[in-house]
Motif scaffolding. Structure first.
Motif, PDB file in Angstrom:
ATOM      1  N   TYR A   1     -34.499  -6.783   1.561  1.00 50.58           N
ATOM      2  CA  TYR A   1     -33.687  -6.076   0.592  1.00 50.58           C
ATOM      3  C   TYR A   1     -34.522  -5.153  -0.268  1.00 50.58           C
ATOM      4  CZ  TYR A   1     -35.458  -8.823  -3.294  1.00 50.58           C
ATOM      5  OH  TYR A   1     -36.268  -9.371  -4.240  1.00 50.58           O
ATOM      6  N   LEU A   2     -35.849  -5.193  -0.122  1.00 46.04           N
ATOM      7  CA  LEU A   2     -36.714  -4.429  -1.018  1.00 46.04           C
ATOM      8  C   LEU A   2     -36.549  -2.931  -0.822  1.00 46.04           C
ATOM      9  CD1 LEU A   2     -39.970  -6.528  -0.730  1.00 46.04           C
ATOM     10  CD2 LEU A   2     -38.352  -6.455  -2.615  1.00 46.04           C
ATOM     11  N   ASP A   3     -36.439  -2.507   0.397  1.00 45.74           N
ATOM     12  CA  ASP A   3     -36.347  -1.088   0.701  1.00 45.74           C
ATOM     13  C   ASP A   3     -35.276  -0.891   1.765  1.00 45.74           C
ATOM     14  OD1 ASP A   3     -38.784  -0.137  -0.810  1.00 45.74           O
ATOM     15  OD2 ASP A   3     -39.683  -1.604   0.541  1.00 45.74           O
ATOM     16  N   GLU A   4     -34.782   0.331   1.831  1.00 45.59           N
ATOM     17  CA  GLU A   4     -33.833   0.653   2.890  1.00 45.59           C
ATOM     18  C   GLU A   4     -34.641   1.008   4.130  1.00 45.59           C
ATOM     19  OE1 GLU A   4     -30.730   0.185   2.524  1.00 45.59           O
ATOM     20  OE2 GLU A   4     -30.891  -0.266   0.390  1.00 45.59           O
ATOM     21  N   GLY A   5     -34.922   0.038   4.977  1.00 44.64           N
ATOM     22  CA  GLY A   5     -35.730   0.322   6.143  1.00 44.64           C
ATOM     23  C   GLY A   5     -35.847  -0.887   7.038  1.00 44.64           C
ATOM     24  N   PRO A   6     -36.415  -0.720   8.248  1.00 44.88           N
ATOM     25  CA  PRO A   6     -36.465  -1.804   9.228  1.00 44.88           C
ATOM     26  C   PRO A   6     -37.323  -2.969   8.793  1.00 44.88           C
ATOM     27  CG  PRO A   6     -37.733   0.114   9.963  1.00 44.88           C
ATOM     28  CD  PRO A   6     -36.951   0.544   8.774  1.00 44.88           C
ATOM     29  N   VAL A   7     -38.416  -2.736   8.050  1.00 43.65           N
ATOM     30  CA  VAL A   7     -39.281  -3.834   7.631  1.00 43.65           C
ATOM     31  C   VAL A   7     -38.525  -4.792   6.726  1.00 43.65           C
ATOM     32  CG1 VAL A   7     -41.356  -4.457   6.372  1.00 43.65           C
ATOM     33  CG2 VAL A   7     -41.379  -2.477   7.887  1.00 43.65           C
ATOM     34  N   ALA A   8     -37.857  -4.243   5.712  1.00 43.11           N
ATOM     35  CA  ALA A   8     -37.102  -5.091   4.799  1.00 43.11           C
ATOM     36  C   ALA A   8     -35.967  -5.793   5.529  1.00 43.11           C
ATOM     37  CB  ALA A   8     -36.539  -4.264   3.649  1.00 43.11           C
ATOM     38  N   LEU A 151     -27.202 -10.018  -3.730  1.00 41.06           N
ATOM     39  CA  LEU A 151     -27.679 -11.290  -4.276  1.00 41.06           C
ATOM     40  C   LEU A 151     -27.833 -12.328  -3.171  1.00 41.06           C
ATOM     41  CD1 LEU A 151     -28.433 -13.142  -6.632  1.00 41.06           C
ATOM     42  CD2 LEU A 151     -25.985 -13.627  -6.923  1.00 41.06           C
ATOM     43  N   THR A 152     -26.887 -12.375  -2.256  1.00 39.70           N
ATOM     44  CA  THR A 152     -26.976 -13.313  -1.144  1.00 39.70           C
ATOM     45  C   THR A 152     -28.238 -13.058  -0.323  1.00 39.70           C
ATOM     46  OG1 THR A 152     -24.564 -13.528  -1.021  1.00 39.70           O
ATOM     47  CG2 THR A 152     -25.814 -14.164   0.933  1.00 39.70           C
ATOM     48  N   LYS A 153     -28.584 -11.785  -0.094  1.00 36.22           N
ATOM     49  CA  LYS A 153     -29.794 -11.447   0.648  1.00 36.22           C
ATOM     50  C   LYS A 153     -31.050 -11.854  -0.136  1.00 36.22           C
ATOM     51  CE  LYS A 153     -27.901  -7.498   3.225  1.00 36.22           C
ATOM     52  NZ  LYS A 153     -28.026  -6.042   3.481  1.00 36.22           N
ATOM     53  N   ILE A 154     -31.021 -11.636  -1.443  1.00 36.46           N
ATOM     54  CA  ILE A 154     -32.169 -12.019  -2.271  1.00 36.46           C
ATOM     55  C   ILE A 154     -32.387 -13.523  -2.220  1.00 36.46           C
ATOM     56  CG2 ILE A 154     -32.992 -12.150  -4.655  1.00 36.46           C
ATOM     57  CD1 ILE A 154     -31.529  -9.467  -5.158  1.00 36.46           C
ATOM     58  N   ILE A 155     -31.291 -14.279  -2.336  1.00 39.92           N
ATOM     59  CA  ILE A 155     -31.385 -15.733  -2.286  1.00 39.92           C
ATOM     60  C   ILE A 155     -31.923 -16.173  -0.923  1.00 39.92           C
ATOM     61  CG2 ILE A 155     -30.011 -17.856  -2.275  1.00 39.92           C
ATOM     62  CD1 ILE A 155     -28.183 -16.536  -4.349  1.00 39.92           C
ATOM     63  N   ALA A 156     -31.417 -15.546   0.150  1.00 37.11           N
ATOM     64  CA  ALA A 156     -31.873 -15.908   1.492  1.00 37.11           C
ATOM     65  C   ALA A 156     -33.345 -15.585   1.700  1.00 37.11           C
ATOM     66  CB  ALA A 156     -31.029 -15.191   2.542  1.00 37.11           C
ATOM     67  N   ALA A 157     -33.807 -14.505   1.082  1.00 33.38           N
ATOM     68  CA  ALA A 157     -35.194 -14.081   1.278  1.00 33.38           C
ATOM     69  C   ALA A 157     -36.195 -15.067   0.698  1.00 33.38           C
ATOM     70  CB  ALA A 157     -35.408 -12.698   0.666  1.00 33.38           C
ATOM     71  N   LEU A 247     -30.133  -2.950  -9.168  1.00 30.23           N
ATOM     72  CA  LEU A 247     -30.960  -2.595  -8.015  1.00 30.23           C
ATOM     73  C   LEU A 247     -30.261  -1.563  -7.139  1.00 30.23           C
ATOM     74  CD1 LEU A 247     -32.219  -6.135  -6.930  1.00 30.23           C
ATOM     75  CD2 LEU A 247     -33.124  -4.619  -8.696  1.00 30.23           C
ATOM     76  N   LEU A 248     -28.937  -1.658  -7.066  1.00 36.31           N
ATOM     77  CA  LEU A 248     -28.195  -0.668  -6.291  1.00 36.31           C
ATOM     78  C   LEU A 248     -28.270   0.713  -6.936  1.00 36.31           C
ATOM     79  CD1 LEU A 248     -25.044  -2.799  -5.407  1.00 36.31           C
ATOM     80  CD2 LEU A 248     -26.920  -2.179  -3.884  1.00 36.31           C
ATOM     81  N   ARG A 249     -28.324   0.729  -8.270  1.00 33.73           N
ATOM     82  CA  ARG A 249     -28.420   2.015  -8.982  1.00 33.73           C
ATOM     83  C   ARG A 249     -29.843   2.538  -9.009  1.00 33.73           C
ATOM     84  NH1 ARG A 249     -25.106  -0.928 -12.658  1.00 33.73           N
ATOM     85  NH2 ARG A 249     -26.919  -1.230 -14.011  1.00 33.73           N
ATOM     86  N   ASN A 250     -30.815   1.629  -9.060  1.00 40.99           N
ATOM     87  CA  ASN A 250     -32.212   2.024  -9.194  1.00 40.99           C
ATOM     88  C   ASN A 250     -33.080   1.173  -8.261  1.00 40.99           C
ATOM     89  OD1 ASN A 250     -34.814   2.704  -9.944  1.00 40.99           O
ATOM     90  ND2 ASN A 250     -34.325   2.840 -12.129  1.00 40.99           N
ATOM     91  N   PRO A 251     -33.297   1.618  -7.031  1.00 39.55           N
ATOM     92  CA  PRO A 251     -34.088   0.837  -6.073  1.00 39.55           C
ATOM     93  C   PRO A 251     -35.518   0.565  -6.531  1.00 39.55           C
ATOM     94  CG  PRO A 251     -32.838   2.555  -4.951  1.00 39.55           C
ATOM     95  CD  PRO A 251     -32.713   2.828  -6.427  1.00 39.55           C
ATOM     96  N   ASP A 252     -36.018   1.341  -7.513  1.00 40.24           N
ATOM     97  CA  ASP A 252     -37.378   1.101  -7.998  1.00 40.24           C
ATOM     98  C   ASP A 252     -37.532  -0.286  -8.624  1.00 40.24           C
ATOM     99  OD1 ASP A 252     -38.112   3.610  -7.181  1.00 40.24           O
ATOM    100  OD2 ASP A 252     -37.940   4.527  -9.164  1.00 40.24           O
ATOM    101  N   PHE A 253     -36.407  -0.909  -9.022  1.00 42.51           N
ATOM    102  CA  PHE A 253     -36.474  -2.240  -9.625  1.00 42.51           C
ATOM    103  C   PHE A 253     -36.652  -3.346  -8.577  1.00 42.51           C
ATOM    104  CE2 PHE A 253     -33.527  -0.712 -13.277  1.00 42.51           C
ATOM    105  CZ  PHE A 253     -34.596  -0.118 -13.912  1.00 42.51           C
ATOM    106  N   LYS A 254     -36.531  -3.009  -7.307  1.00 42.05           N
ATOM    107  CA  LYS A 254     -36.523  -4.045  -6.280  1.00 42.05           C
ATOM    108  C   LYS A 254     -37.857  -4.777  -6.173  1.00 42.05           C
ATOM    109  CE  LYS A 254     -32.811  -2.189  -3.394  1.00 42.05           C
ATOM    110  NZ  LYS A 254     -32.405  -1.728  -2.049  1.00 42.05           N
ATOM    111  N   ARG A 255     -38.953  -4.053  -6.292  1.00 45.93           N
ATOM    112  CA  ARG A 255     -40.261  -4.702  -6.184  1.00 45.93           C
ATOM    113  C   ARG A 255     -40.452  -5.734  -7.291  1.00 45.93           C
ATOM    114  NH1 ARG A 255     -43.573  -6.585  -2.825  1.00 45.93           N
ATOM    115  NH2 ARG A 255     -43.226  -4.692  -1.605  1.00 45.93           N
ATOM    116  N   ASP A 256     -40.101  -5.390  -8.529  1.00 42.91           N
ATOM    117  CA  ASP A 256     -40.223  -6.348  -9.632  1.00 42.91           C
ATOM    118  C   ASP A 256     -39.313  -7.558  -9.402  1.00 42.91           C
ATOM    119  OD1 ASP A 256     -42.098  -4.850 -10.999  1.00 42.91           O
ATOM    120  OD2 ASP A 256     -40.623  -3.850 -12.280  1.00 42.91           O
ATOM    121  N   THR A 257     -38.115  -7.309  -8.898  1.00 46.76           N
ATOM    122  CA  THR A 257     -37.188  -8.407  -8.637  1.00 46.76           C
ATOM    123  C   THR A 257     -37.737  -9.339  -7.562  1.00 46.76           C
ATOM    124  OG1 THR A 257     -35.321  -6.989  -9.227  1.00 46.76           O
ATOM    125  CG2 THR A 257     -34.817  -8.985  -7.989  1.00 46.76           C
ATOM    126  N   TRP A 258     -38.338  -8.770  -6.537  1.00 49.46           N
ATOM    127  CA  TRP A 258     -38.937  -9.573  -5.472  1.00 49.46           C
ATOM    128  C   TRP A 258     -40.026 -10.475  -6.031  1.00 49.46           C
ATOM    129  CZ3 TRP A 258     -38.212 -12.085  -1.457  1.00 49.46           C
ATOM    130  CH2 TRP A 258     -39.160 -12.321  -0.447  1.00 49.46           C
TER     131      TRP A 258
END
Length: 275
Positions: A1-8, A151-157, A247-258
């Protein structure tokens, strides 16, 4: 969920797949009941530098817990829990029947459904958001829209399934146009959350967003400051992170959330290990 891409996508898919075989079926809307406990998969891998930071965070938090008289006293059990002889599912069901028809504030007049919350009554971790949105109001379940899917993806991760945790909000009814809760609405609804926590008796609480954290902790501190350290609610450790909608509005927050949720998993494991 961190980035929009195949790795995430691969990370999330592998984490979810690891939890899938032994995960219990998802309850029906509004259902609360005891579920078979399952062994969690290993926590996500960390690079050595972050592992060191995480270990320090856990050690400092356990030290604070050891020195806190509130932790020893614990959260006083809700009267429904006492009357139910410690049956959390039964106590939650009684509280739910009390909350569903609530008319303590004006939001009751515009709701489709009261959103009580859902999850495992024996959950070690409770996630607390701000208020239901349009999808939640329509379905009567918390975090089922786009932010809920994230949120479900974050919990699963971090190795959990939604069925392993309990998810609820400060408000149980949707504010118009998803505006911020008004102080009078919070005052009317917060006792419901307090009773939920007094029934659930969790090991750890995660506040999703500034409003949830400020309300639960009784502070006006910024989310940035709240994220920097652990807090306590009636002796229960509380962590704060960004709301999935942010996070949906500002993807830059994803790294801190992770980073936040990996620390949460590490603290959870340490709390379970100490008993």
């Amino acid at each position: 969920y961190l980035d929009e891409g195949p790795v995430a996508d691969t990370v999330v898919a592998e984490a979810a797949a690891a939890a899938e075989p032994s995960a219990p079926p998802r309850p029906a809307a509004g259902e609360i009941g005891p579920k078979p406990r399952r062994a969690l998969p290993p926590p996500p891998e960390m690079d050595p530098a972050f592992r060191q930071q995480c270990d320090l965070f856990v050690a400092q938090t356990l030290g604070l817990i050891a020195r806190s008289p509130d932790v020893a006293a614990g959260l006083a059990p809700d009267p429904f829990l006492v009357e139910a002889g410690g049956d959390r599912a039964g106590a939650l069901a009684r509280l739910r029947e009390l909350v569903l028809p609530c008319t303590a504030c004006e939001l009751a007049g515009g709701r489709t459904h009261t959103v009580f919350g859902e999850g495992d009554p024996q959950a070690d971790v409770v996630f607390v958001g701000e208020a239901p949105g349009q999808d939640e109001d329509r379905q009567g379940e918390p975090f089922v829209g786009r932010s809920g899917q994230l949120l479900t993806k974050i919990i699963a991760a971090i190795g959990f399934a939604r069925e392993d945790v309990f998810i609820c909000n400060i408000l149980k009814c949707r504010p118009p146009q998803n505006r911020d809760p008004l102080p009078a609405e919070v005052r009317a609804c917060e006792p419901h959350l307090q009773r939920q926590l007094a029934i659930l008796q969790p090991r750890l609480i995660c506040c999703l967003g500034r409003i949830a954290a400020q309300t639960l902790l009784g502070t006006e501190a910024s989310l940035k400051r709240l994220r920097e350290q652990v807090h306590f609610y009636a002796g229960i450790p509380v962590m704060a992170t960004y709301h999935p909608a942010a996070l949906l509005r500002n993807p830059d927050f994803k790294r801190d959330t992770w980073d936040d949720v990996r620390r949460l998993r590490a603290l959870h494991d340490a709390l379970v290990a100490r008993g």
